[in-house]
Scaffold this motif. Structure first.
Motif, PDB file in Angstrom:
ATOM      1  N   ALA A 219       0.835  -1.199   0.000  1.00 44.75           N
ATOM      2  CA  ALA A 219       0.000   0.000   0.000  1.00 44.75           C
ATOM      3  C   ALA A 219       0.873   1.254   0.000  1.00 44.75           C
ATOM      4  CB  ALA A 219      -0.941  -0.009   1.203  1.00 44.75           C
ATOM      5  N   ASP A 220       1.592   1.474   1.124  1.00 46.60           N
ATOM      6  CA  ASP A 220       2.591   2.536   1.227  1.00 46.60           C
ATOM      7  C   ASP A 220       2.062   3.908   0.814  1.00 46.60           C
ATOM      8  OD1 ASP A 220       5.095   3.446   1.944  1.00 46.60           O
ATOM      9  OD2 ASP A 220       5.938   3.192  -0.060  1.00 46.60           O
ATOM     10  N   GLY A 221       0.787   4.172   1.111  1.00 48.09           N
ATOM     11  CA  GLY A 221       0.231   5.476   0.804  1.00 48.09           C
ATOM     12  C   GLY A 221      -0.320   5.621  -0.596  1.00 48.09           C
ATOM     13  N   TYR A 222       0.048   4.720  -1.501  1.00 47.47           N
ATOM     14  CA  TYR A 222      -0.450   4.779  -2.878  1.00 47.47           C
ATOM     15  C   TYR A 222      -1.734   3.972  -3.051  1.00 47.47           C
ATOM     16  CZ  TYR A 222       4.207   6.546  -4.024  1.00 47.47           C
ATOM     17  OH  TYR A 222       5.356   7.286  -4.083  1.00 47.47           O
ATOM     18  N   ASN A 223      -1.876   2.909  -2.274  1.00 51.15           N
ATOM     19  CA  ASN A 223      -3.020   2.017  -2.389  1.00 51.15           C
ATOM     20  C   ASN A 223      -3.752   1.919  -1.058  1.00 51.15           C
ATOM     21  OD1 ASN A 223      -2.280   0.990  -5.140  1.00 51.15           O
ATOM     22  ND2 ASN A 223      -0.493   0.251  -4.011  1.00 51.15           N
ATOM     23  N   VAL A 224      -5.012   1.553  -1.133  1.00 51.39           N
ATOM     24  CA  VAL A 224      -5.780   1.264   0.071  1.00 51.39           C
ATOM     25  C   VAL A 224      -6.114  -0.222   0.038  1.00 51.39           C
ATOM     26  CG1 VAL A 224      -7.896   2.070  -1.090  1.00 51.39           C
ATOM     27  CG2 VAL A 224      -7.890   1.719   1.382  1.00 51.39           C
ATOM     28  N   GLN A 225      -5.800  -0.908   1.124  1.00 58.26           N
ATOM     29  CA  GLN A 225      -6.011  -2.342   1.234  1.00 58.26           C
ATOM     30  C   GLN A 225      -7.298  -2.596   2.005  1.00 58.26           C
ATOM     31  OE1 GLN A 225      -2.666  -4.357   2.956  1.00 58.26           O
ATOM     32  NE2 GLN A 225      -3.805  -6.234   3.390  1.00 58.26           N
ATOM     33  N   THR A 226      -8.218  -3.344   1.402  1.00 59.65           N
ATOM     34  CA  THR A 226      -9.477  -3.662   2.062  1.00 59.65           C
ATOM     35  C   THR A 226      -9.674  -5.171   2.105  1.00 59.65           C
ATOM     36  OG1 THR A 226     -10.678  -3.394  -0.028  1.00 59.65           O
ATOM     37  CG2 THR A 226     -10.597  -1.495   1.442  1.00 59.65           C
ATOM     38  N   ASN A 227     -10.499  -5.608   3.025  1.00 60.18           N
ATOM     39  CA  ASN A 227     -10.751  -7.033   3.210  1.00 60.18           C
ATOM     40  C   ASN A 227     -12.168  -7.348   2.782  1.00 60.18           C
ATOM     41  OD1 ASN A 227     -11.048  -9.662   4.084  1.00 60.18           O
ATOM     42  ND2 ASN A 227      -9.936  -9.340   5.996  1.00 60.18           N
ATOM     43  N   GLY A 228     -12.304  -8.261   1.807  1.00 58.49           N
ATOM     44  CA  GLY A 228     -13.613  -8.653   1.324  1.00 58.49           C
ATOM     45  C   GLY A 228     -14.101  -9.958   1.878  1.00 58.49           C
ATOM     46  N   ASN A 229     -13.393 -10.527   2.834  1.00 58.95           N
ATOM     47  CA  ASN A 229     -13.800 -11.802   3.416  1.00 58.95           C
ATOM     48  C   ASN A 229     -14.558 -11.575   4.720  1.00 58.95           C
ATOM     49  OD1 ASN A 229     -12.578 -13.369   1.423  1.00 58.95           O
ATOM     50  ND2 ASN A 229     -10.604 -13.290   2.453  1.00 58.95           N
ATOM     51  N   GLY A 230     -15.411 -12.509   5.041  1.00 66.11           N
ATOM     52  CA  GLY A 230     -16.103 -12.421   6.314  1.00 66.11           C
ATOM     53  C   GLY A 230     -17.595 -12.227   6.137  1.00 66.11           C
ATOM     54  N   LYS A 231     -18.320 -12.298   7.222  1.00 64.43           N
ATOM     55  CA  LYS A 231     -19.771 -12.189   7.200  1.00 64.43           C
ATOM     56  C   LYS A 231     -20.221 -10.854   6.634  1.00 64.43           C
ATOM     57  CE  LYS A 231     -23.854 -12.619  10.153  1.00 64.43           C
ATOM     58  NZ  LYS A 231     -24.346 -12.853  11.535  1.00 64.43           N
ATOM     59  N   GLY A 232     -21.074 -10.920   5.628  1.00 65.14           N
ATOM     60  CA  GLY A 232     -21.624  -9.700   5.045  1.00 65.14           C
ATOM     61  C   GLY A 232     -20.690  -8.933   4.147  1.00 65.14           C
ATOM     62  N   LEU A 233     -19.510  -9.479   3.847  1.00 59.86           N
ATOM     63  CA  LEU A 233     -18.534  -8.761   3.042  1.00 59.86           C
ATOM     64  C   LEU A 233     -18.336  -9.429   1.689  1.00 59.86           C
ATOM     65  CD1 LEU A 233     -15.781  -8.036   5.734  1.00 59.86           C
ATOM     66  CD2 LEU A 233     -17.686  -6.575   5.038  1.00 59.86           C
ATOM     67  N   GLY A 234     -17.885  -8.656   0.720  1.00 59.25           N
ATOM     68  CA  GLY A 234     -17.575  -9.180  -0.605  1.00 59.25           C
ATOM     69  C   GLY A 234     -16.282  -8.579  -1.105  1.00 59.25           C
ATOM     70  N   GLY A 235     -15.663  -9.230  -2.085  1.00 57.60           N
ATOM     71  CA  GLY A 235     -14.380  -8.749  -2.590  1.00 57.60           C
ATOM     72  C   GLY A 235     -14.402  -8.533  -4.088  1.00 57.60           C
TER      73      GLY A 235
END
Length: 301
Positions: A219-235
């Motif tokens: 990421a290092d400020g250029y990218n945003v890392q998100t998590n799509g796993n888990g209850k109610g989440l998608g990726g």
């Protein structure tokens, strides 16, 4: 937002990767479709399925993206860096009825010419493709993964996407409890990828995900890392590349990033979006498109 807990049975096997061959599992893989707990996206009519063609007009690859103005379509740089022309479809089910026998969708024309009566309303063409300086995913974290498609026919809508103001996400880098920060992804990519088969509905789908990191090595400020796993989440997965990462829940139209890559070819794990809340990125977009920041950036006077 209503979330679907299971994949629908409808849809044929997908045949296309976002913009490049799948890389080794430990490297960056151009991202694709919304997977997991998702819903039909009828909230964002300005999100479109963009198809790219080679010099001879042959289908090359497909991605997703968002209209910032009637003619300025924002997508990923790794999508626009390969191809000579493009066509964008804005129907929610842009390619859902694609037929392997005819090679097209009878209602939209995907992936060929706009269906009769849709050009300039739900479909547009372009010979103007630009990228921010994208070279390859080997340049992670600074991939310069921003692209623009300037449409020949304006698409007039009541609402368009807007970019988050410069530095919007900066405060989240050290914020405690950052996992509570909600983002929404949208795109037309694959809905399930596994070692046996790929499934794609070619429909605009959306899903919620949570902030993971803004300062990791990828990421290092250029990218945003998100998590799509888990209850109610998608990726995200293949062909979601270029689609928006909205800051907030499903009702948001504020883009904080562009779906860019992940580290798993089967679309499991975290998602990385190239941040658009950076002044140099906004300056490139406005200069290339010939528009003002006030036209596309939230809070700009």
């Amino acid at each position: 937002m209503r979330i679907w807990k299971k994949l629908r049975a409808r849809g044929a096997a997908a045949v296309v990767l976002a913009a490049a061959a799948v890389l080794a599992l430990t490297t960056a893989v151009p991202a694709g479709a919304v997977t997991g707990d998702y819903a039909k996206d009828t909230e964002h009519p300005f999100v479109g399925l963009v198809v790219f063609y080679g010099p001879g007009g042959d289908f090359h690859h497909r991605c997703s993206g968002s209209l910032l103005t009637p003619t300025v379509f924002l997508t990923a740089g790794h999508c626009t860096a390969v191809g000579s022309s493009a066509r964008v479809y804005f129907q929610q089910d842009a390619g859902a009825d694609w037929s392997p026998e005819t090679g097209t969708d009878p209602d939209t024309g995907y992936p060929g010419p706009c269906a009769e009566g849709t050009q300039g309303t739900q479909c547009a063409e372009s010979a103007k493709l630009y990228d921010y300086g994208y070279t390859s995913m080997a340049e992670v974290p600074e991939t310069k993964d921003v692209g623009l498609v300037i449409l020949a026919q304006p698409i007039m809508l009541e609402e368009y996407a807007r970019l988050a103001a410069p530095g919007t996400l900066d405060a989240l880098a050290t914020r405690r409890g950052q996992q509570e920060t909600t983002f929404t992804v949208s795109g037309y990519g694959m809905s399930e990828v596994n070692p046996v088969s790929d499934t794609s509905f070619r429909e605009r789908l959306m899903a919620e995900s949570k902030l993971t990191n803004l300062t990791s090595a990828s990421a290092d400020g250029y990218n945003v890392q998100t998590n799509g796993n888990g209850k109610g989440l998608g990726g995200t997965c293949t062909a979601d590349s270029g689609g928006p990462l909205f800051y907030g829940t499903a009702e948001s139209n504020i883009i904080a990033g562009i779906t860019s890559f992940n580290h798993n070819r089967y679309c499991k794990g975290t998602n990385f979006s190239y941040r658009t809340d950076r002044q140099e990125v906004i300056d490139w977009i406005t200069a290339t498109a010939g528009i003002k920041s006030a036209d596309i950036v939230v809070g700009t006077p």
